[in-house]
Design a protein around this motif. Structure first.
Motif, PDB file in Angstrom:
ATOM      1  N   LEU A  68      52.358  33.252  11.796  1.00 28.24           N
ATOM      2  CA  LEU A  68      52.364  34.336  12.780  1.00 28.24           C
ATOM      3  C   LEU A  68      52.729  35.665  12.138  1.00 28.24           C
ATOM      4  O   LEU A  68      52.148  36.703  12.461  1.00 28.24           O
ATOM      5  CB  LEU A  68      53.342  34.019  13.921  1.00 28.24           C
ATOM      6  N   ASP A  69      53.673  35.627  11.223  1.00 29.65           N
ATOM      7  CA  ASP A  69      54.113  36.847  10.553  1.00 29.65           C
ATOM      8  C   ASP A  69      53.041  37.397   9.617  1.00 29.65           C
ATOM      9  O   ASP A  69      52.842  38.605   9.529  1.00 29.65           O
ATOM     10  CB  ASP A  69      55.411  36.575   9.787  1.00 29.65           C
ATOM     11  N   SER A  70      52.320  36.517   8.941  1.00 33.98           N
ATOM     12  CA  SER A  70      51.309  36.998   7.995  1.00 33.98           C
ATOM     13  C   SER A  70      50.013  37.413   8.692  1.00 33.98           C
ATOM     14  O   SER A  70      49.398  38.406   8.322  1.00 33.98           O
ATOM     15  CB  SER A  70      51.030  35.951   6.918  1.00 33.98           C
ATOM     16  N   VAL A  71      49.606  36.681   9.721  1.00 32.61           N
ATOM     17  CA  VAL A  71      48.344  36.993  10.408  1.00 32.61           C
ATOM     18  C   VAL A  71      48.533  38.135  11.406  1.00 32.61           C
ATOM     19  O   VAL A  71      47.702  39.024  11.497  1.00 32.61           O
ATOM     20  CB  VAL A  71      47.771  35.741  11.116  1.00 32.61           C
ATOM     21  N   ARG A  72      49.599  38.103  12.181  1.00 35.93           N
ATOM     22  CA  ARG A  72      49.874  39.081  13.230  1.00 35.93           C
ATOM     23  C   ARG A  72      48.640  39.270  14.124  1.00 35.93           C
ATOM     24  O   ARG A  72      48.060  40.350  14.214  1.00 35.93           O
ATOM     25  CB  ARG A  72      50.370  40.389  12.647  1.00 35.93           C
ATOM     26  N   PRO A  73      48.249  38.188  14.795  1.00 40.35           N
ATOM     27  CA  PRO A  73      47.007  38.223  15.573  1.00 40.35           C
ATOM     28  C   PRO A  73      47.115  39.102  16.819  1.00 40.35           C
ATOM     29  O   PRO A  73      48.203  39.348  17.341  1.00 40.35           O
ATOM     30  CB  PRO A  73      46.816  36.757  15.974  1.00 40.35           C
ATOM     31  N   ASP A  74      45.952  39.536  17.282  1.00 45.21           N
ATOM     32  CA  ASP A  74      45.856  40.244  18.556  1.00 45.21           C
ATOM     33  C   ASP A  74      45.714  39.247  19.705  1.00 45.21           C
ATOM     34  O   ASP A  74      46.043  39.548  20.847  1.00 45.21           O
ATOM     35  CB  ASP A  74      44.628  41.168  18.550  1.00 45.21           C
ATOM     36  N   LEU A  75      45.190  38.072  19.375  1.00 49.34           N
ATOM     37  CA  LEU A  75      44.971  37.019  20.356  1.00 49.34           C
ATOM     38  C   LEU A  75      45.227  35.670  19.705  1.00 49.34           C
ATOM     39  O   LEU A  75      44.822  35.447  18.569  1.00 49.34           O
ATOM     40  CB  LEU A  75      43.519  37.065  20.867  1.00 49.34           C
ATOM     41  N   ILE A  76      45.909  34.807  20.441  1.00 50.28           N
ATOM     42  CA  ILE A  76      46.072  33.417  20.011  1.00 50.28           C
ATOM     43  C   ILE A  76      45.376  32.548  21.043  1.00 50.28           C
ATOM     44  O   ILE A  76      45.643  32.638  22.243  1.00 50.28           O
ATOM     45  CB  ILE A  76      47.559  33.006  19.910  1.00 50.28           C
ATOM     46  N   LEU A  77      44.459  31.734  20.552  1.00 53.17           N
ATOM     47  CA  LEU A  77      43.800  30.733  21.390  1.00 53.17           C
ATOM     48  C   LEU A  77      44.428  29.396  21.011  1.00 53.17           C
ATOM     49  O   LEU A  77      44.183  28.877  19.926  1.00 53.17           O
ATOM     50  CB  LEU A  77      42.291  30.730  21.140  1.00 53.17           C
ATOM     51  N   HIS A  78      45.275  28.877  21.904  1.00 54.22           N
ATOM     52  CA  HIS A  78      46.016  27.654  21.601  1.00 54.22           C
ATOM     53  C   HIS A  78      45.233  26.441  22.095  1.00 54.22           C
ATOM     54  O   HIS A  78      45.122  26.193  23.293  1.00 54.22           O
ATOM     55  CB  HIS A  78      47.396  27.692  22.251  1.00 54.22           C
ATOM     56  N   HIS A 114      58.027  39.420  16.819  1.00 57.28           N
ATOM     57  CA  HIS A 114      57.551  40.615  17.521  1.00 57.28           C
ATOM     58  C   HIS A 114      56.050  40.836  17.312  1.00 57.28           C
ATOM     59  O   HIS A 114      55.609  41.932  16.979  1.00 57.28           O
ATOM     60  CB  HIS A 114      58.334  41.860  17.093  1.00 57.28           C
ATOM     61  N   VAL A 115      55.295  39.769  17.509  1.00 60.73           N
ATOM     62  CA  VAL A 115      53.846  39.844  17.380  1.00 60.73           C
ATOM     63  C   VAL A 115      53.286  40.282  18.738  1.00 60.73           C
ATOM     64  O   VAL A 115      53.467  39.594  19.738  1.00 60.73           O
ATOM     65  CB  VAL A 115      53.237  38.488  16.959  1.00 60.73           C
ATOM     66  N   ASP A 116      52.647  41.431  18.757  1.00 60.13           N
ATOM     67  CA  ASP A 116      52.096  41.976  19.988  1.00 60.13           C
ATOM     68  C   ASP A 116      50.704  41.387  20.201  1.00 60.13           C
ATOM     69  O   ASP A 116      49.720  41.887  19.652  1.00 60.13           O
ATOM     70  CB  ASP A 116      52.028  43.503  19.894  1.00 60.13           C
ATOM     71  N   CYS A 117      50.645  40.300  20.947  1.00 54.57           N
ATOM     72  CA  CYS A 117      49.370  39.615  21.142  1.00 54.57           C
ATOM     73  C   CYS A 117      49.321  38.952  22.507  1.00 54.57           C
ATOM     74  O   CYS A 117      50.347  38.779  23.168  1.00 54.57           O
ATOM     75  CB  CYS A 117      49.145  38.577  20.046  1.00 54.57           C
ATOM     76  N   LYS A 118      48.128  38.573  22.878  1.00 53.32           N
ATOM     77  CA  LYS A 118      47.925  37.764  24.076  1.00 53.32           C
ATOM     78  C   LYS A 118      47.802  36.324  23.620  1.00 53.32           C
ATOM     79  O   LYS A 118      47.272  36.048  22.550  1.00 53.32           O
ATOM     80  CB  LYS A 118      46.670  38.194  24.815  1.00 53.32           C
ATOM     81  N   VAL A 119      48.295  35.406  24.456  1.00 48.02           N
ATOM     82  CA  VAL A 119      48.227  33.980  24.149  1.00 48.02           C
ATOM     83  C   VAL A 119      47.500  33.289  25.284  1.00 48.02           C
ATOM     84  O   VAL A 119      47.880  33.423  26.443  1.00 48.02           O
ATOM     85  CB  VAL A 119      49.641  33.369  23.981  1.00 48.02           C
ATOM     86  N   LEU A 120      46.452  32.578  24.935  1.00 43.32           N
ATOM     87  CA  LEU A 120      45.719  31.774  25.907  1.00 43.32           C
ATOM     88  C   LEU A 120      45.872  30.317  25.519  1.00 43.32           C
ATOM     89  O   LEU A 120      45.415  29.893  24.462  1.00 43.32           O
ATOM     90  CB  LEU A 120      44.232  32.157  25.927  1.00 43.32           C
ATOM     91  N   SER A 121      46.557  29.567  26.364  1.00 45.11           N
ATOM     92  CA  SER A 121      46.703  28.132  26.152  1.00 45.11           C
ATOM     93  C   SER A 121      45.724  27.434  27.078  1.00 45.11           C
ATOM     94  O   SER A 121      45.839  27.536  28.307  1.00 45.11           O
ATOM     95  CB  SER A 121      48.132  27.685  26.446  1.00 45.11           C
ATOM     96  N   VAL A 122      44.766  26.764  26.491  1.00 51.14           N
ATOM     97  CA  VAL A 122      43.727  26.116  27.282  1.00 51.14           C
ATOM     98  C   VAL A 122      44.278  24.839  27.893  1.00 51.14           C
ATOM     99  O   VAL A 122      44.845  24.000  27.199  1.00 51.14           O
ATOM    100  CB  VAL A 122      42.478  25.841  26.411  1.00 51.14           C
ATOM    101  N   GLY A 123      44.119  24.721  29.189  1.00 48.34           N
ATOM    102  CA  GLY A 123      44.637  23.570  29.911  1.00 48.34           C
ATOM    103  C   GLY A 123      43.634  22.435  29.977  1.00 48.34           C
ATOM    104  O   GLY A 123      42.675  22.362  29.203  1.00 48.34           O
ATOM    105  N   SER A 124      43.851  21.555  30.930  1.00 46.90           N
ATOM    106  CA  SER A 124      43.005  20.382  31.091  1.00 46.90           C
ATOM    107  C   SER A 124      42.949  19.994  32.558  1.00 46.90           C
ATOM    108  O   SER A 124      43.953  20.096  33.276  1.00 46.90           O
ATOM    109  CB  SER A 124      43.589  19.218  30.281  1.00 46.90           C
TER     110      SER A 124
END
Length: 159
Positions: A68-78, A114-124
């Motif tokens: 997380l620290d190295s990538v610093r994504p704008d979006l995480i698709l979990h 402190h990664v400023d990103c959106k996180v989308l956790s896909v459900g089921s």
């Protein structure tokens, strides 16, 4: 250019997401995480080679923070999980702990780093259990009624 981190990148859904996304947004950068490198022999080499792979187990707190620290994504698709319902019945504790703790590690690493990103956790749909015909199509306001350890872990993630 956006940076996207996909957890569980070796899975079926992730491969199709990467292909679709990079064809539509070729200048975005996709980073993928999984325990093992994806085997995407069917995919165009230009797309397959565009995904930066980070092989680690998200149960490893230090490695999760490092990514997380190295990538610093704008979006995480979990997408990462033990997704087999049958496996969750055979290994309920392992399945529950894996699926909830990897998500908690990702969220906590986002917070602490402190990664400023959106996180989308896909459900089921498994979170809703057995439904009647009049409950279809499923809607998010339907009360969860998980029927397997996998589904219970998914509900716990959502909560």
């Amino acid at each position: 250019m956006r940076k996207i981190l996909i957890t569980g990148v070796s899975g079926f859904v992730a491969s199709h997401f990467c292909e679709h996304w990079l064809k539509k947004y070729p200048y975005d950068q996709i980073h993928g995480n999984a325990r093992s490198k994806p085997d995407w022999n069917w995919m165009e080499a230009s797309i397959k080679d565009a995904v930066v792979f980070h092989g680690t187990d998200l149960l490893n707190w230090d490695k999760t923070c490092e990514i997380l620290d190295s990538v610093r994504p704008d979006l995480i698709l979990h997408l990462a999980s033990f997704s087999s319902v049958a496996y969750s019945w055979q290994h309920p504790i392992e399945s529950f702990l894996n699926n909830t703790n990897i998500f908690l590690n990702v969220l906590e690493a986002v917070r602490i780093k402190h990664v400023d990103c959106k996180v989308l956790s896909v459900g089921s749909s498994e979170t809703y259990g057995i439904v009647t015909a009049n409950q279809l199509p499923l809607k998010e306001d339907l009360f969860p009624n998980p029927q397997s350890p996998y589904a219970v872990a998914r509900v716990a993630q959502e909560k």
